[in-house]
Write a protein that holds these residues in place. Structure first.
Motif, short mmCIF file in Angstrom:
data_model
loop_
_atom_site.label_atom_id
_atom_site.label_comp_id
_atom_site.label_asym_id
_atom_site.label_seq_id
_atom_site.Cartn_x
_atom_site.Cartn_y
_atom_site.Cartn_z
N ALA A 50 -17.07 20.81 -16.63
CA ALA A 50 -15.82 20.65 -17.69
C ALA A 50 -16.39 20.71 -19.12
CB ALA A 50 -15.37 19.41 -17.67
N ASN A 51 -15.42 20.68 -19.99
CA ASN A 51 -15.83 20.68 -21.36
C ASN A 51 -16.32 19.29 -21.83
OD1 ASN A 51 -15.32 23.48 -21.83
ND2 ASN A 51 -12.98 22.78 -22.32
N PRO A 52 -17.14 19.00 -22.83
CA PRO A 52 -17.69 17.83 -22.90
C PRO A 52 -16.59 16.79 -23.30
CG PRO A 52 -19.06 19.30 -24.37
CD PRO A 52 -17.88 19.90 -23.49
N TYR A 69 -5.51 8.04 -4.12
CA TYR A 69 -6.94 7.87 -4.33
C TYR A 69 -7.21 7.22 -5.78
CZ TYR A 69 -5.78 11.51 -1.24
OH TYR A 69 -5.26 12.54 -0.14
N ASN A 70 -8.60 6.97 -6.04
CA ASN A 70 -8.82 6.54 -7.20
C ASN A 70 -10.13 6.87 -7.53
OD1 ASN A 70 -11.12 4.68 -6.16
ND2 ASN A 70 -9.48 3.63 -5.14
N ALA A 71 -10.69 7.17 -8.66
CA ALA A 71 -11.86 7.73 -8.97
C ALA A 71 -12.46 6.97 -10.38
CB ALA A 71 -11.68 9.13 -9.52
N PHE A 72 -13.80 6.93 -10.38
CA PHE A 72 -14.50 6.43 -11.54
C PHE A 72 -15.75 7.19 -11.64
CE2 PHE A 72 -16.22 4.78 -7.65
CZ PHE A 72 -17.44 4.56 -7.76
N GLU A 73 -16.12 7.28 -13.11
CA GLU A 73 -17.35 8.11 -13.62
C GLU A 73 -18.83 7.39 -13.13
OE1 GLU A 73 -19.27 9.71 -17.47
OE2 GLU A 73 -17.18 9.84 -17.41
N ARG A 74 -19.54 7.97 -12.42
CA ARG A 74 -20.87 7.63 -12.32
C ARG A 74 -21.80 7.89 -13.26
NH1 ARG A 74 -21.28 8.93 -5.73
NH2 ARG A 74 -19.75 7.50 -4.93
N ARG A 75 -21.80 9.15 -13.55
CA ARG A 75 -22.77 9.73 -14.75
C ARG A 75 -21.79 10.83 -15.30
NH1 ARG A 75 -28.63 12.44 -13.01
NH2 ARG A 75 -27.41 13.57 -11.93
N ARG A 76 -22.48 11.26 -16.57
CA ARG A 76 -21.92 12.55 -16.97
C ARG A 76 -23.40 13.08 -17.63
NH1 ARG A 76 -17.20 13.98 -20.43
NH2 ARG A 76 -16.21 12.37 -18.97
N ARG A 77 -23.61 14.41 -17.42
CA ARG A 77 -24.98 14.94 -17.92
C ARG A 77 -24.40 16.55 -18.37
NH1 ARG A 77 -24.39 15.94 -12.79
NH2 ARG A 77 -25.44 17.35 -11.64
N PRO A 78 -25.27 16.81 -19.50
CA PRO A 78 -25.13 18.35 -20.03
C PRO A 78 -25.51 19.27 -19.09
CG PRO A 78 -26.48 17.00 -21.57
CD PRO A 78 -26.04 16.15 -20.32
N ALA A 79 -25.04 20.36 -18.77
CA ALA A 79 -25.40 21.34 -17.88
C ALA A 79 -26.78 21.70 -18.25
CB ALA A 79 -24.48 22.81 -18.23
N SER A 80 -27.31 21.76 -19.30
CA SER A 80 -28.83 21.90 -19.55
C SER A 80 -29.73 21.30 -18.99
CB SER A 80 -29.28 22.07 -21.12
OG SER A 80 -28.75 20.81 -21.54
N ASN A 81 -29.27 19.99 -18.28
CA ASN A 81 -30.07 18.96 -17.58
C ASN A 81 -29.96 19.01 -16.27
OD1 ASN A 81 -31.13 18.28 -19.95
ND2 ASN A 81 -29.98 16.20 -20.12
N ALA A 82 -29.12 20.20 -15.79
CA ALA A 82 -28.77 20.29 -14.31
C ALA A 82 -30.05 20.56 -13.43
CB ALA A 82 -28.02 21.47 -14.05
#
Length: 82
Positions: A50-52, A69-82
């Motif tokens: 996604a967009n930041p 369903y429910n959802a929660f964020e575990r981690r967010r990382r820039p695509a450059s760190n993939a």
């Protein structure tokens, strides 16, 4: 890879079948700014490209709006760190 893209790792609760995966995938991909969502039943998780500026709350609300369903964020990382 584009610096303006992030990967958002989500935990997704409540999924029990492949139909659940389809519902959650469609819900996440309908959020403005989301390019792609890969949902995995076995790990009860999703990776959203996604967009930041896409808010975790918007993703969680979309998943919750599917009704079960429910959802929660575990981690967010820039695509450059993939």
């Amino acid at each position: 890879m584009d610096q303006s893209i992030v990967f958002i790792d989500l935990g997704v609760g409540g999924m029990t079948c492949d139909g659940c995966v389809v519902h959650v995938t469609k819900a996440l991909e309908a959020v403005p700014g989301v390019a792609n969502a890969t949902v995995d039943l076995a790990s009860r998780s999703a990776v959203v490209t996604a967009n930041p500026g896409v808010a975790t709350e918007a993703l969680a609300a979309a998943v919750h709006a599917t009704g079960q369903y429910n959802a929660f964020e575990r981690r967010r990382r820039p695509a450059s760190n993939a």
